[in-house]
Scaffold this motif. Structure first.
Motif, PDB file in Angstrom:
ATOM      1  N   GLN A 275      15.854  64.190  47.124  1.00 18.43           N
ATOM      2  CA  GLN A 275      15.321  65.282  48.067  1.00 18.43           C
ATOM      3  C   GLN A 275      13.830  64.993  48.062  1.00 18.43           C
ATOM      4  O   GLN A 275      12.926  64.916  49.407  1.00 18.43           O
ATOM      5  CB  GLN A 275      15.146  66.790  47.494  1.00 18.43           C
ATOM      6  CG  GLN A 275      16.415  67.371  47.426  1.00 18.43           C
ATOM      7  CD  GLN A 275      16.973  67.785  48.700  1.00 18.43           C
ATOM      8  OE1 GLN A 275      16.280  67.893  49.632  1.00 18.43           O
ATOM      9  NE2 GLN A 275      18.519  67.860  49.116  1.00 18.43           N
ATOM     10  N   THR A 276      13.008  64.454  47.176  1.00 13.41           N
ATOM     11  CA  THR A 276      11.599  64.032  47.100  1.00 13.41           C
ATOM     12  C   THR A 276      11.583  62.733  48.086  1.00 13.41           C
ATOM     13  O   THR A 276      10.524  62.767  48.910  1.00 13.41           O
ATOM     14  CB  THR A 276      11.050  63.794  45.972  1.00 13.41           C
ATOM     15  OG1 THR A 276      11.391  65.007  45.104  1.00 13.41           O
ATOM     16  CG2 THR A 276       9.721  63.331  45.999  1.00 13.41           C
ATOM     17  N   ALA A 279      12.161  63.555  51.808  1.00 11.04           N
ATOM     18  CA  ALA A 279      10.933  64.426  52.277  1.00 11.04           C
ATOM     19  C   ALA A 279       9.879  63.574  52.641  1.00 11.04           C
ATOM     20  O   ALA A 279       9.114  63.521  53.839  1.00 11.04           O
ATOM     21  CB  ALA A 279      10.561  65.429  51.240  1.00 11.04           C
ATOM     22  N   ALA A 282      10.919  61.256  55.615  1.00 10.47           N
ATOM     23  CA  ALA A 282      11.046  62.024  57.033  1.00 10.47           C
ATOM     24  C   ALA A 282       9.449  62.194  57.500  1.00 10.47           C
ATOM     25  O   ALA A 282       9.369  62.124  58.599  1.00 10.47           O
ATOM     26  CB  ALA A 282      11.575  63.279  56.557  1.00 10.47           C
ATOM     27  N   SER A 283       8.384  61.899  56.620  1.00  9.51           N
ATOM     28  CA  SER A 283       7.157  61.917  57.149  1.00  9.51           C
ATOM     29  C   SER A 283       6.551  60.753  57.625  1.00  9.51           C
ATOM     30  O   SER A 283       5.487  60.430  58.194  1.00  9.51           O
ATOM     31  CB  SER A 283       6.307  62.522  56.294  1.00  9.51           C
ATOM     32  OG  SER A 283       6.163  61.486  55.131  1.00  9.51           O
TER      33      SER A 283
END
Length: 353
Positions: A275-276, A279, A282-283
């Motif tokens: 998840q980290t 995230a 995705a940026s």
């Protein structure tokens, strides 16, 4: 518990959860088993206790067998569920189709694998129904087993409701249900449900439960929730070269992983690292997450030049899913430092392009 630091070497943190070492709990259990003499071929206290621990984990009486690897676990389980003139239905990306070198067909003496589509790696119940009903003649390999992968090859997970819907379809056509659970622990940790909710309560007949991807050195468990289907499975294991003489060393690590919740704790950590990582990726400009991140896998699309640059920088990961796409796997051993280092390199290389 923070994962132990890796030795310096190639940047293999995201290539596969198979690349991780042995977790401390599994290693300790093997050390404890490595004292004195013990009966061979599974007739030992370690194996008996590990089977009982798995029964407690699933909250049901079940037949448990330990084998060396996932290909054997899947292939022998499927072979015992059908005859050579039957067929096995699975998702078109399922491991038993794409990565086991025809072993399910080999060990079942020719059972045909039939493929169905489905979004994000999950089988479409309507496609299963169509595959079963499209032909009824004797010239067609009779569908007998539906095989599901949990978590899927695309890193998604089946919820209990989804499994029950699929099971209803399977039962309506007399299909037996097999679950390839190489990353089953990650699915349980992701959904935060009892293991029984994803197995026998959802209609699963047999689960191949992954150990190697979840912190063990070697070994998988084949768990029959329908004991009648396990008749003479021990003979299949022996014939296939999967009966370990020193079985205690395949069984003992399960005791370490199942004690005090270590297995699901490590799986939760791997999921959180994914998840980290997702995230952060995705940026980054030109990087896109292509499948829901629900377990410990992150699938991304990025420019091929960026993939090449990351590999040139020492990162090792797989791109077998298509041009410009990559799979990044997290494990019990993945650290926040690993994630940050990959993100830093990705940002740096993106800006330099």
């Amino acid at each position: 518990m923070e994962p132990v630091e890796r030795l310096h070497g190639p940047k293999n943190a995201f290539a596969s959860d198979n690349y991780a070492g042995v977790c401390p709990e599994a290693w300790q259990a093997m050390t404890e088993a490595n004292h004195g003499f013990a009966n061979a071929y599974g007739d030992d206290g370690w194996t008996a206790r590990a089977c009982d621990a798995l029964r407690e984990f699933f909250e049901t009486d079940c037949q448990v067998y330990f084998v060396f690897n996932g290909t054997a676990a899947n292939s022998l389980a499927l072979a015992t569920l059908c005859n050579s003139y039957h067929s096995i239905i699975c998702h078109e990306l399922a491991h038993i189709e794409t990565d086991e070198c025809g072993a399910p067909e080999f060990f079942s003496n020719g059972t045909k694998v039939l493929l169905v589509p489905g979004k994000d790696g999950k089988v479409d119940p309507a496609a299963v129904a169509d595959t079963v009903t499209r032909r009824k003649d004797i010239h067609y390999p009779k569908p007998k087993v539906l095989s599901l992968t949990q978590a899927t090859e695309l890193g998604t997970v089946y919820t209990p409701d989804e499994l029950q819907t699929i099971a209803a379809t399977a039962r309506s056509f007399g299909l037996r249900l097999h679950m390839d659970g190489a990353r089953f622990a990650n699915a349980v940790a992701s959904l935060n449900v009892p293991p029984k909710a994803l197995t026998w309560q959802a209609g699963i007949d047999v689960l191949t439960f992954g150990g190697a991807k979840n912190g063990m050195a070697i070994g998988e468990a084949v768990v029959f929730f329908n004991p009648a289907l396990a008749t003479e499975f021990d003979y299949r294991c022996k014939q296939a070269g999967q009966l370990a003489s020193k079985m205690r060393f395949l069984a003992a690590p399960w005791l370490g992983l199942l004690k005090d919740g270590a297995l699901l704790r490590h799986a939760s950590h791997a999921n959180q690292m994914a998840q980290t990582l997702a995230a952060g990726l995705a940026s980054i400009h030109d990087v896109r997450i292509v499948h829901p991140v629900e377990a410990n896998a992150v699938f991304v699309r990025m420019p091929p030049a960026l993939i090449d640059a990351l590999k040139a920088a020492g990162w090792h990961f797989y791109t077998f899913i298509g041009s410009g796409e990559a799979r990044l796997m997290c494990s019990w051993q993945t650290t926040a430092a690993d994630v940050n280092a990959f993100l830093d390199d990705t940002r740096r290389l993106t800006k330099s392009r």
